[in-house]
Design a protein around this motif. Structure first.
Motif, PDB file in Angstrom:
ATOM      1  N   SER A 360       0.826  -1.204   0.000  1.00  0.00           N
ATOM      2  CA  SER A 360       0.000   0.000   0.000  1.00  0.00           C
ATOM      3  C   SER A 360       0.861   1.255   0.000  1.00  0.00           C
ATOM      4  O   SER A 360       2.019   1.234   0.450  1.00  0.00           O
ATOM      5  CB  SER A 360      -0.931   0.021   1.215  1.00  0.00           C
ATOM      6  N   TRP A 361       0.282   2.327  -0.524  1.00  0.00           N
ATOM      7  CA  TRP A 361       0.912   3.645  -0.467  1.00  0.00           C
ATOM      8  C   TRP A 361      -0.179   4.672  -0.153  1.00  0.00           C
ATOM      9  O   TRP A 361      -1.247   4.660  -0.764  1.00  0.00           O
ATOM     10  CB  TRP A 361       1.607   3.992  -1.783  1.00  0.00           C
ATOM     11  N   LYS A 362       0.106   5.542   0.803  1.00  0.00           N
ATOM     12  CA  LYS A 362      -0.895   6.475   1.311  1.00  0.00           C
ATOM     13  C   LYS A 362      -0.351   7.890   1.288  1.00  0.00           C
ATOM     14  O   LYS A 362       0.793   8.124   1.673  1.00  0.00           O
ATOM     15  CB  LYS A 362      -1.273   6.075   2.736  1.00  0.00           C
ATOM     16  N   ASN A 363      -1.170   8.829   0.801  1.00  0.00           N
ATOM     17  CA  ASN A 363      -0.828  10.237   0.912  1.00  0.00           C
ATOM     18  C   ASN A 363      -2.028  11.018   1.441  1.00  0.00           C
ATOM     19  O   ASN A 363      -3.003  10.418   1.902  1.00  0.00           O
ATOM     20  CB  ASN A 363      -0.325  10.799  -0.431  1.00  0.00           C
ATOM     21  N   ALA A 364      -1.972  12.328   1.353  1.00  0.00           N
ATOM     22  CA  ALA A 364      -3.016  13.154   1.963  1.00  0.00           C
ATOM     23  C   ALA A 364      -4.376  12.962   1.312  1.00  0.00           C
ATOM     24  O   ALA A 364      -5.407  13.300   1.912  1.00  0.00           O
ATOM     25  CB  ALA A 364      -2.604  14.629   1.883  1.00  0.00           C
ATOM     26  N   LYS A 365      -4.432  12.414   0.088  1.00  0.00           N
ATOM     27  CA  LYS A 365      -5.698  12.282  -0.642  1.00  0.00           C
ATOM     28  C   LYS A 365      -6.271  10.872  -0.645  1.00  0.00           C
ATOM     29  O   LYS A 365      -7.325  10.630  -1.226  1.00  0.00           O
ATOM     30  CB  LYS A 365      -5.495  12.740  -2.093  1.00  0.00           C
ATOM     31  N   GLY A 366      -5.585   9.920  -0.012  1.00  0.00           N
ATOM     32  CA  GLY A 366      -6.120   8.566   0.009  1.00  0.00           C
ATOM     33  C   GLY A 366      -5.031   7.503   0.035  1.00  0.00           C
ATOM     34  O   GLY A 366      -3.841   7.811   0.140  1.00  0.00           O
ATOM     35  N   GLU A 367      -5.446   6.251  -0.082  1.00  0.00           N
ATOM     36  CA  GLU A 367      -4.518   5.123  -0.006  1.00  0.00           C
ATOM     37  C   GLU A 367      -4.809   4.115  -1.114  1.00  0.00           C
ATOM     38  O   GLU A 367      -5.947   3.682  -1.291  1.00  0.00           O
ATOM     39  CB  GLU A 367      -4.620   4.442   1.349  1.00  0.00           C
ATOM     40  N   SER A 368      -3.774   3.751  -1.850  1.00  0.00           N
ATOM     41  CA  SER A 368      -3.873   2.706  -2.870  1.00  0.00           C
ATOM     42  C   SER A 368      -3.362   1.394  -2.298  1.00  0.00           C
ATOM     43  O   SER A 368      -2.363   1.385  -1.560  1.00  0.00           O
ATOM     44  CB  SER A 368      -3.058   3.078  -4.111  1.00  0.00           C
ATOM     45  N   THR A 369      -4.030   0.290  -2.633  1.00  0.00           N
ATOM     46  CA  THR A 369      -3.629  -1.009  -2.087  1.00  0.00           C
ATOM     47  C   THR A 369      -3.615  -2.063  -3.180  1.00  0.00           C
ATOM     48  O   THR A 369      -4.388  -2.002  -4.144  1.00  0.00           O
ATOM     49  CB  THR A 369      -4.591  -1.469  -0.973  1.00  0.00           C
ATOM     50  N   PHE A 370      -2.723  -3.016  -2.996  1.00  0.00           N
ATOM     51  CA  PHE A 370      -2.633  -4.180  -3.877  1.00  0.00           C
ATOM     52  C   PHE A 370      -2.478  -5.405  -3.003  1.00  0.00           C
ATOM     53  O   PHE A 370      -1.662  -5.427  -2.076  1.00  0.00           O
ATOM     54  CB  PHE A 370      -1.434  -4.048  -4.814  1.00  0.00           C
ATOM     55  N   THR A 371      -3.277  -6.434  -3.263  1.00  0.00           N
ATOM     56  CA  THR A 371      -3.157  -7.695  -2.543  1.00  0.00           C
ATOM     57  C   THR A 371      -2.997  -8.825  -3.551  1.00  0.00           C
ATOM     58  O   THR A 371      -3.530  -8.768  -4.669  1.00  0.00           O
ATOM     59  CB  THR A 371      -4.390  -7.982  -1.659  1.00  0.00           C
ATOM     60  N   LEU A 372      -2.268  -9.854  -3.139  1.00  0.00           N
ATOM     61  CA  LEU A 372      -1.997 -10.975  -4.036  1.00  0.00           C
ATOM     62  C   LEU A 372      -1.905 -12.266  -3.235  1.00  0.00           C
ATOM     63  O   LEU A 372      -1.247 -12.310  -2.195  1.00  0.00           O
ATOM     64  CB  LEU A 372      -0.685 -10.747  -4.787  1.00  0.00           C
ATOM     65  N   GLY A 373      -2.567 -13.288  -3.728  1.00  0.00           N
ATOM     66  CA  GLY A 373      -2.449 -14.626  -3.152  1.00  0.00           C
ATOM     67  C   GLY A 373      -2.097 -15.613  -4.251  1.00  0.00           C
ATOM     68  O   GLY A 373      -2.794 -15.674  -5.279  1.00  0.00           O
ATOM     69  N   LEU A 374      -1.022 -16.378  -4.051  1.00  0.00           N
ATOM     70  CA  LEU A 374      -0.570 -17.349  -5.044  1.00  0.00           C
ATOM     71  C   LEU A 374      -0.455 -18.724  -4.398  1.00  0.00           C
ATOM     72  O   LEU A 374       0.143 -18.851  -3.327  1.00  0.00           O
ATOM     73  CB  LEU A 374       0.797 -16.953  -5.612  1.00  0.00           C
ATOM     74  N   ALA A 375      -1.007 -19.713  -5.047  1.00  0.00           N
ATOM     75  CA  ALA A 375      -0.844 -21.098  -4.613  1.00  0.00           C
ATOM     76  C   ALA A 375      -0.177 -21.864  -5.742  1.00  0.00           C
ATOM     77  O   ALA A 375      -0.636 -21.830  -6.896  1.00  0.00           O
ATOM     78  CB  ALA A 375      -2.194 -21.721  -4.273  1.00  0.00           C
ATOM     79  N   PHE A 376       0.924 -22.553  -5.416  1.00  0.00           N
ATOM     80  CA  PHE A 376       1.695 -23.269  -6.432  1.00  0.00           C
ATOM     81  C   PHE A 376       1.515 -24.778  -6.276  1.00  0.00           C
ATOM     82  O   PHE A 376       1.100 -25.270  -5.221  1.00  0.00           O
ATOM     83  CB  PHE A 376       3.181 -22.924  -6.326  1.00  0.00           C
TER      84      PHE A 376
END
Length: 518
Positions: A360-376
């Motif tokens: 995630s990255w957050k600044n004064a205008k909001g927060e962007s998020t990325f999530t990932l799940g991998l099964a091999f």
């Protein structure tokens, strides 16, 4: 008179006992030196098999109450190829040993706990370390005071001296550091904590500008031990209050509140772990760009295969270190890639899983998020569909991305201002670019936009893909991007093909004004 004789007799007996115990302790220490050296060489061969160095001791001078010994690290003639040390060079440690059961060095500190010995260690000024001792003005860069228990375990207080160094256009100021460490007899368990207040390094670049790097408030804690796969497991924490870069006295970038926490464990066959990175603030030329976080975890990673991979990786790194300035970067990257691909199938034996939750990255205008799940899954058991090994190894994927448009616009605006745009131009261009990206993502059905939020979801399992609610087979998904042979040929239905939609053109950005050189 009789009482005096009794007192004198007691003192004589105690003195004789202490002398005998100290003499015996000195002999016992000498007997255990071989074990210490063997353990150290075992660790070197496990962690750095291609380093080509060997640990040894010599010049042991045993006395009744104290002894001296010289430990050395030197080139190993039995290892072929280029070594970390040249033949004849050595790194030497000089140790003064006060014998137990009550070492004098410990008695001076009013430590009355019986122990085998108290050891004071310094680094010797050898030709191989000439440049280092020039920096420290002839002083050992560190000293270590250790207490050795009769079990063989060691508790050490290691002090790195403050350094102020200036040569030509390069300077360094180091406040010194303190490390406390408890090490088991077999070197397989280590508890350690350390602190350093500040480090400042400055030098001039090719444009005659003074570049300066500074680090403040470093703390380190570690509780680790060697597991059954000869890999270090346990918990570690690293924290840095601030890292700064400047050019000619002007702040370029500052990282505030960097923290790294790792937790590594093992089962009978597998390894698992979690790494968490956090950054409280990133400032570029005085502008606050926000804060970030990354949480990464893995489970069921085959321990024996990871051990082999780690050994191969360490060998490649050691070869790079030995090559120094003569390193062929492209060849090295190719070798690393080949090594990874060669070990990848074995790493998948345990059907491992990997997750990022979140990045995630957050600044004064909001927060962007990325999530990932991998099964091999083990590629040897998967059907060979012509895809690369990595693609055949993927059993399941879940990924989500969320980007608030005001947050992205603010970040893009700040980046444009750094390039020399005026605040008005930067804000206008940033809004156009973010809107253009949102439109492009929707056109290719990679993202959706709702309530000023760009989002995307991807799910894969059982050879089926779900991209933002659009279901398709894996070959169809590959065909969208021309993967593995390009897009599939369309079926001939006899109908006229529809015209492809025209991608909206993002507004042309204004030309940046020239920024005068600093």
């Amino acid at each position: 008179m009789k009482k005096s004789l009794v007192a004198v007799s007691v003192i004589v007996v105690l003195g004789a006992a202490w002398t005998g115990a100290s003499w015996y302790t000195g002999k016992l220490i000498e007997q255990r030196m071989g074990e210490l050296v063997n353990n150290a060489n075992g660790q070197i061969k496990t962690l750095l098999p291609k380093a080509g160095v060997i640990f040894a001791y010599k010049d042991y001078q045993r006395g009744i109450f104290s002894s001296q010994v010289r430990y050395t690290l030197q080139a190993d003639s039995t290892v072929a190829g280029e070594k970390a040390l040249k033949d004849g060079d050595e790194v030497a440690f000089i140790e003064t040993i006060d014998h137990g059961p009550f070492p004098l060095a410990q008695l001076k500190k009013f430590n009355l706990i019986p122990s085998m010995a108290s050891v004071h260690t310094e680094l010797a000024n050898t030709p191989a370390l000439k440049k280092l001792f020039e920096v420290t003005k002839g002083k050992s860069p560190f000293t270590a005071d250790s207490r050795i228990a009769y079990s063989g375990d060691t508790s050490s207080a290691i002090t790195f001296i403050p350094i102020e160094y200036q040569k030509d256009t390069t300077s360094m100021k180091f406040s010194g550091a303190q490390i406390d460490a408890d090490v088991s007899r077999d070197l397989r368990k280590v508890n350690m904590s350390g602190t350093a207040d500040n480090l400042v390094f400055a030098t001039k670049n090719n444009w005659d500008q003074l570049e300066q790097f500074s680090l403040q408030g470093l703390t380190l804690k570690s509780d680790s031990n060697m597991g059954k796969f000869d890999l270090s497991i346990g918990d570690q924490q690293l924290a840095i209050k601030q890292i700064s870069f400047s050019v000619d006295g002007k702040d370029t970038a500052t990282l505030v509140g960097f923290n790294l926490n790792t937790q590594l464990g093992e089962t009978e066959k597998d390894l698992n772990g979690k790494l968490t990175y956090t950054l409280d603030a990133l400032k570029i030329q005085g502008n606050d760009f926000g804060s970030g976080k990354l949480a990464f975890a893995f489970n069921n990673l085959d321990g024996q295969s990871l051990k082999q991979f780690t050994s191969a990786y360490n060998q490649q790194v050691m070869l790079a270190v030995q090559a120094g300035e003569n390193l062929d970067t492209e060849a090295y990257q190719q070798q690393m890639t080949e090594m990874l691909m060669a070990n990848l199938p074995a790493l998948m034996k345990g059907n491992p899983t990997i997750s990022i939750a979140p990045l995630s990255w957050k600044n004064a205008k909001g927060e962007s998020t990325f999530t990932l799940g991998l099964a091999f899954t083990d590629p040897a058991l998967a059907k060979d569909n012509g895809a690369p090994v990595l693609a055949r190894s993927v059993k399941k994927v879940d990924a989500t991305l969320t980007i608030p448009m005001p947050m992205a616009t603010e970040l893009t605006t700040q980046a444009a201002r750094l390039q020399g745009y005026s605040p008005e131009e930067a804000a206008k261009m940033a809004q156009q670019q973010v809107q253009g990206i949102a439109a492009m993502g929707q056109m290719f059905k990679l993202t959706t936009t709702k309530d000023d939020v760009i989002s995307s979801s991807f799910h894969f399992a059982d050879n089926q893909v779900d991209l933002n609610g659009q279901k398709m087979s894996l070959p169809e998904f590959f065909g969208l991007f021309g993967m593995f042979g390009g897009a599939p040929e369309p079926e001939d239905t006899g109908a006229e093909p529809e015209e492809a939609p025209v991608a909206p053109q993002a507004p042309e950005a204004p030309v940046a004004p020239e920024v005068p050189a600093q």
